[in-house]
Design an enzyme around this catalytic site. Structure first.
Site, PDB file in Angstrom:
ATOM      1  N   HIS A   9     -15.140   3.432 -14.762  1.00  0.00           N
ATOM      2  CA  HIS A   9     -15.010   2.573 -13.580  1.00  0.00           C
ATOM      3  C   HIS A   9     -16.281   1.762 -13.352  1.00  0.00           C
ATOM      4  O   HIS A   9     -16.370   0.980 -12.406  1.00  0.00           O
ATOM      5  CB  HIS A   9     -14.698   3.466 -12.364  1.00  0.00           C
ATOM      6  N   ARG A  27     -10.463  -4.077 -14.163  1.00  0.00           N
ATOM      7  CA  ARG A  27      -9.344  -4.943 -13.759  1.00  0.00           C
ATOM      8  C   ARG A  27      -9.826  -6.384 -13.846  1.00  0.00           C
ATOM      9  O   ARG A  27     -10.841  -6.731 -13.229  1.00  0.00           O
ATOM     10  CB  ARG A  27      -8.895  -4.654 -12.322  1.00  0.00           C
ATOM     11  N   HIS A  47     -15.181  -3.713   0.032  1.00  0.00           N
ATOM     12  CA  HIS A  47     -15.147  -3.038  -1.265  1.00  0.00           C
ATOM     13  C   HIS A  47     -16.536  -2.635  -1.774  1.00  0.00           C
ATOM     14  O   HIS A  47     -16.645  -1.853  -2.712  1.00  0.00           O
ATOM     15  CB  HIS A  47     -14.468  -3.962  -2.288  1.00  0.00           C
ATOM     16  N   TYR A  78     -12.413  -9.815  -2.058  1.00  0.00           N
ATOM     17  CA  TYR A  78     -13.058  -8.514  -1.865  1.00  0.00           C
ATOM     18  C   TYR A  78     -14.547  -8.730  -1.578  1.00  0.00           C
ATOM     19  O   TYR A  78     -15.184  -9.577  -2.194  1.00  0.00           O
ATOM     20  CB  TYR A  78     -12.959  -7.647  -3.126  1.00  0.00           C
ATOM     21  N   ARG A 100     -14.082   2.143   4.920  1.00  0.00           N
ATOM     22  CA  ARG A 100     -12.871   1.365   5.167  1.00  0.00           C
ATOM     23  C   ARG A 100     -11.630   2.240   5.260  1.00  0.00           C
ATOM     24  O   ARG A 100     -10.797   2.067   6.134  1.00  0.00           O
ATOM     25  CB  ARG A 100     -12.675   0.349   4.034  1.00  0.00           C
ATOM     26  N   ARG A 137      -5.076   2.375 -13.194  1.00  0.00           N
ATOM     27  CA  ARG A 137      -3.705   2.543 -12.701  1.00  0.00           C
ATOM     28  C   ARG A 137      -3.081   1.220 -12.249  1.00  0.00           C
ATOM     29  O   ARG A 137      -3.668   0.460 -11.487  1.00  0.00           O
ATOM     30  CB  ARG A 137      -3.679   3.545 -11.544  1.00  0.00           C
ATOM     31  N   ASN A 182       0.833  -1.212   0.000  1.00  0.00           N
ATOM     32  CA  ASN A 182       0.000   0.000   0.000  1.00  0.00           C
ATOM     33  C   ASN A 182       0.862   1.254   0.000  1.00  0.00           C
ATOM     34  O   ASN A 182       0.592   2.222  -0.719  1.00  0.00           O
ATOM     35  CB  ASN A 182      -0.895   0.027   1.239  1.00  0.00           C
TER      36      ASN A 182
END
Length: 707
Positions: free
Chosen positions: A434, A374, A591, A467, A563, A404, A49
């Protein structure tokens, strides 16, 4: 009423809030309720992270300072320079705790006869074995890089570990760098007397580095690592082909300016790295010195190597169960009658994969349209889309090339899909797409039916096991029409559609939230029962934050489950004292995004791909979709309540922006554990029902034969 807004003490700084989140992840490594190897993994997650945080967020602030941009941020009033100073102070304390935790956990491993050692700490027999390993496997791939007037300071790779070497001979002193090759493993495993030893590659190279510098004396060595700016600009305007532009961008990313220098000082506490600072154009505050190995992400691989040997030191296996709202029925037959709700990873992602797989082979399916942000490295969904195109279906896929750190992977998939005959589009100028949506157009009983999947998470069968995400499949005609218009808008030239049910960013989701909060305020004034619940990854958008503060000051009760980053401070008397903020960090990465407005019993429930972040509100194509089925609303309300009852993993944000574990006298409850338990129980019930049904069918068959 005059609202109390815009006082900087009401807000948390975005970057410092993120660092507090990363500390909560690190704290899981010290939580004895987590198995040992899982605790090591949390140390690795923290390190991973932090790399991305420096490559993007810190890099961006440093760019602003270089450009003499000193405007304060709109919430806390901190200038870029002040933010960098605050990051340095808080992050150094976090890193100190991180390395203390690492050494403590390695000490616990040693009780299991598993050791991380340097070559000099091994027996002579193992040292001989290690030297042979160095000569055979490592030495041939090493290239020493001398630094002098004829050999300038090399362009070192981002995030790779290097060995700095000070040399001398009769002529004088020299400096060289040895970079750890990507092709060798980070550590090597040895065994002796029922003990397992792991030796890090940089320690092996350090031990035998003299073999690279014949005729020189090694004066001093130390490992170091550079983090570079990876947030470079993608030049979309004027790009003839965005795919080619992304490939150029990926090459440029590796050459970004250095933003952080890490040094392993465990061999020599006097090391300051001033030469490297100068060469990399860094400042003392950009240098981090650690008492231990750099790049603790190697613990991911270590845990993977050890988990089969110590199965009791990882989380008990959990297998996603059949979806409560689907069971073992067919997706297409079921969704013609009712909406289907999915809750991953508690419920299997397999029906979503099969939704696309079945469409690829169904002669009655005319078209498949999907957004991909993704996806996994061996995605079954990609294979199904390719098969569908080969089977003559109209297949349109939006592959977001600007996701990214997934750009390279997505470029690869875009090319494969194009080669298979899919129509591939790359999104919109200056906006990331997204959204998570799939549209299947199918002929059913001579009529065209639009089957739509909408979700909060990516179409990634790997992360769907890790997730927490939610989604629905529906044949609601209005949502189907919206889906058609959404894809036509993205793939062609038209004005933004007027959607019937979906709310699509940029701007539209923010506008809806503002409108819903205003309505909740008015409802509360009339009925005294105003309530808002929102669950997301991050909350940064000031316009919505100020709306929430306004609602709180009018008496509306607001529960936020966030979160990560939260720029709103709850519990400030007269300002945000009707707002609670909790953060849950656990086995699974939270998520899902849920937004609920009570509205005097109307129960307006939404799921979304979007967090309430400014980037999601105005810089991305996002979808917020309503939950219209009362059964699913009831299910979501029950799940929301479980999150608010968590007193095991939940941490509550205090009015000063810090967090503490939720403490009460209620029986211990972890929402993730409870949802796993409920999924298993429901799965067992379904199995029993199926067995009973099979038995009943068998009895009827036997009865017919007896007659």
């Amino acid at each position: 009423m005059t609202y109390k807004l815009n006082d900087k003490s009401y807000y948390n700084n975005r970057e410092l809030s993120w660092l507090r989140f990363n500390y909560r992840v690190l704290a899981e490594a010290s939580d004895l309720r987590n198995p040992l190897l899982e605790r090591l993994k949390f140390v690795a997650i923290t390190s991973s992270n932090l790399d991305e945080f420096f490559m993007v967020r810190v890099a961006g602030l440093k760019d602003q300072v270089k450009m003499n941009y000193s405007e304060p941020d709109t919430k806390t009033g901190m200038t870029p320079e002040e933010q960098l100073q605050g990051i340095g102070e808080l992050n150094r304390e976090n890193c100190r705790i991180q390395y203390e935790t690492y050494h403590s956990l390695i000490g616990e491993l040693e009780k299991l006869n598993v050791f991380i050692k340097r070559p000099s700490e091994l027996s002579k027999a193992l040292q001989t074995q290690l030297e042979q390993l160095f000569d055979d496997q490592i030495l041939p791939s090493l290239t020493p890089l001398g630094i002098d007037a004829y050999r300038p300071f090399p362009k070192l790779m981002n995030k790779k570990i290097n060995l700095f070497v000070d040399l001398s001979n009769e002529v004088g002193k020299q400096t060289a760098i040895v970079q750890l090759p990507t092709v060798i493993r980070r550590y090597f495993e040895l065994h002796e007397d029922n003990k397992t030893y792991f030796v890090l590659a940089e320690d092996i190279i350090n031990e035998y580095v003299h073999k690279l510098f014949n005729g020189y004396k090694i004066e001093r060595t130390f490992p170091f690592r550079i983090t570079r700016n990876a947030d470079l600009t993608i030049h979309e305007e004027g790009a003839a082909d965005l795919l080619i532009e992304i490939e150029r961008f990926l090459k440029e990313r590796t050459k970004g300016a250095a933003v952080r220098l890490e040094i392993d000082r465990s061999r020599d506490e006097t090391i300051n790295g001033s030469f490297l600072e100068e060469q990399l154009s860094l400042h003392p505050e950009d240098v981090y010195r650690f008492d231990g190995p750099l790049d603790l992400t190697f613990l991911f691989e270590l845990v993977s190597d050890l988990k089969n040997r110590f199965p009791n030191l990882v989380f008990k296996p959990f297998f996603p169960q059949p979806a409560k709202f689907l069971g073992n029925r067919n997706v297409y037959e079921t969704t013609l009658k009712e909406d289907i709700f999915f809750h991953h990873p508690y419920e299997s992602f397999k029906p979503i994969v099969e939704f696309v797989q079945e469409a690829a082979n169904d002669k009655d399916v005319l078209a498949i349209k999907q957004t991909l942000y993704r996806v996994s490295s061996d995605s079954p969904i990609i294979e199904s889309l390719k098969l569908a195109a080969e089977n003559g279906k109209q297949v349109t896929v939006l592959v977001e090339l600007k996701a990214r750190f997934d750009e390279e992977n997505n470029v690869h998939w875009a090319k494969e899909l194009e080669d298979a005959g899919c129509h591939v589009i790359y999104g919109m100028n200056y906006l990331k797409t997204h959204s998570k949506i799939t549209l299947v157009v199918k002929k059913v009983n001579k009529k065209i039916v639009k089957f739509v999947h909408l979700g909060t998470g990516n179409y990634n069968d790997s992360t769907a096991k890790l997730y927490t995400d939610m989604g629905i499949i529906t044949t609601d005609p209005d949502i189907g029409d919206d889906a058609v218009n959404f894809f036509n808008y993205l793939s062609g030239y038209s004005l933004k559609p007027e959607y019937k049910e979906l709310h699509v960013a940029p701007f539209e989701i923010r506008d809806l939230f503002s409108e819903r909060i205003d309505r909740e305020i008015e409802s509360h004034k009339a009925h005294g029962n105003g309530y808002i619940y929102a669950k997301m990854n991050s909350l940064t958008d000031k316009k919505i934050i100020d709306k929430l503060l306004e609602a709180s000051q009018e008496g509306v009760k607001i529960d936020l489950v966030i979160r990560g980053i939260c720029c709103l401070k709850p519990g400030i008397e007269g300002v945000s004292d009707n707002i609670t903020v909790i953060s849950i960090v656990g086995r699974f990465l939270e998520h899902s995004r849920i937004y609920y407005f009570y509205n005097n019993g109307e129960r307006n429930m939404y799921l979304s791909s979007a967090d309430i972040m400014t980037r999601n509100m105005i810089k991305r194509v996002e979808i917020l979709f309503p939950i219209n089925d009362p059964r699913i609303v009831d299910e979501l309300l029950e799940i929301n309540e479980l999150y608010l009852r968590d007193n095991t993993k939940a941490r509550r944000q205090l009015s000063d922006g810090t967090y503490e574990y939720v403490k009460n006298d209620l029986p211990p409850l972890s929402v993730q554990e409870e949802l796993m338990k409920r999924a298993i129980e429901h799965g067992e019930e379904k199995k029993t029902e199926m067995l009973d049904e099979s038995s009943s069918i068998l009895q009827r068959i036997k009865s017919r034969f007896r007659k």
